[in-house]
Design an enzyme around this catalytic site. Structure first.
Site, mmCIF file in Angstrom:
data_model
loop_
_atom_site.group_PDB
_atom_site.id
_atom_site.type_symbol
_atom_site.label_atom_id
_atom_site.label_comp_id
_atom_site.label_asym_id
_atom_site.label_seq_id
_atom_site.Cartn_x
_atom_site.Cartn_y
_atom_site.Cartn_z
ATOM 1 N N ASP A 94 0.651 -1.076 -0.100
ATOM 2 C CA ASP A 94 0.118 0.052 0.055
ATOM 3 C C ASP A 94 0.801 1.323 -0.041
ATOM 4 O OD1 ASP A 94 -2.322 -1.675 0.308
ATOM 5 O OD2 ASP A 94 -2.906 -1.027 2.065
ATOM 6 N N ASP A 118 -15.375 -3.257 -0.765
ATOM 7 C CA ASP A 118 -15.023 -2.935 0.586
ATOM 8 C C ASP A 118 -16.306 -3.028 1.516
ATOM 9 O OD1 ASP A 118 -12.505 -3.206 -0.562
ATOM 10 O OD2 ASP A 118 -12.384 -0.920 -0.852
#
Length: 333
Positions: free
Chosen positions: A102, A223
């Site tokens: 990330d 998500d």
């Protein structure tokens, strides 16, 4: 050339058996021929274990693709019950692993439950981290532009370009991909597929068009927070349940979904196994990637057993809770 070498090396065991058979059935075969056959067979079998790892190491450490070319999808075609045994059966049991990088401000970071205020920096050199994953046996890489997910910028584009240029891994990229121009921009780097997130909720028609046009070059990231789809860097929660949204995506032609339970992400308390069982049962025909909270080998094995296509490993690798090399041997090789 590489494909030719590997095929030859992998056929050594078959060749050894052929040598033995040919000696034993050659004209005028006497009592000494089987001994010579056995000797030849032993030599070939002894050579195989040393040759194959050499080629495998060469492939992982040295294979670079030209700019603009991507590795093929690690998932292959869909497997049905009628595909039989052998390679197809092995593919059914193999689960792909995606170690995660990330990015925020060019650094390797991890968030806890998607909270940008709960960020830990694990490194300042994403390319070095990718090489470490490659050395551990990784075949794939999951990259998220957290800045892009939050504000739509391309501030980490050069870093992602460097990761793609470095080569050796099938890369999927997500975070702030909301236009076809950006899809093209990433694919032109050699990225394997782009992940559409928030835009899949805010502009479903666009997502459906991209799925039809780019096929397996597109995956959708779903998500969920408390069971409902979250968007824009997990800052907003929609009114649509995550499982229902996955069904809509499947009807629109989506074949790959990366599903994250935000409550589990980065918490190191385990992933939501019951959720992935539900998805497998209610949304057949979609290759699901489990994401968020995977922190034990037992979870990986259970995900593999239920037919999960892939798993993303993040904080568990950075904290040492899981060893990537061991995980690769466990469920992927």
């Amino acid at each position: 050339m590489f494909s030719f070498i590997v095929k030859k090396s992998l056929s050594l065991h078959s060749l050894a058996l052929s040598v033995f058979a040919s000696h034993c059935h050659s004209p005028g075969c006497g009592t000494q021929h089987p001994l010579r056959a056995l000797k030849s067979t032993c030599v070939l079998l002894a050579a195989a274990p040393t040759m194959i790892p050499c080629f495998r190491h060469w492939r992982r450490s040295s294979l670079l693709l030209p700019k603009g070319e991507a590795f093929g999808s690690p998932f292959g075609g869909a497997v049905t019950e009628g595909d039989g045994e052998g390679k197809d059966a092995k593919r059914r049991n193999e689960m792909q692993l995606f170690p995660a990088i990330d990015l925020r401000g060019g650094n390797v970071v991890r968030l806890t439950q998607g909270d940008y205020d709960k960020m830990t920096v694990y490194g300042e050199d994403p390319c070095a981290q990718a090489r470490a994953f490659l050395d551990a046996g990784a075949k794939n890489l999951h990259v998220v532009d957290l800045d892009g997910a939050k504000d739509g910028t391309l501030s980490n584009y050069d870093t992602i370009a460097a990761l793609a240029k470095q080569g050796g891994l099938y890369i999927e990229v997500g975070g702030g991909i909301r236009t076809e121009e950006r899809i093209e921009k990433y694919l032109s780097l050699g990225v394997g597929r782009c992940i559409l997130g928030s835009v899949a909720v805010t502009d479903f028609d666009f997502t459906a068009r991209m799925l039809q046009k780019y096929g397996d070059k597109i995956a959708v990231g779903v998500d969920a927070k408390d069971g409902y789809v979250a968007i824009h860097g997990w800052k907003e929660v929609s009114a649509e349940p995550g499982v229902a949204f996955c069904k809509r995506l499947a009807e629109a032609g989506c074949t790959a979904i990366i599903y994250t339970d935000i409550a589990c992400d980065g918490a190191m308390q385990g992933t939501n196994l019951s959720l992935y069982r539900q998805l497998a049962a209610e949304v057949p025909g979609v290759a699901f990637t489990a994401s968020g909270g995977i922190s034990s080998e037992a979870e990986l094995l259970e995900l593999q057993q239920m037919g999960t296509a892939a798993a993303i490993l993040g904080k568990s690798l950075y904290t040492g809770a899981l060893d990537l090399a061991r995980c690769v041997q466990l469920v992927q090789d």
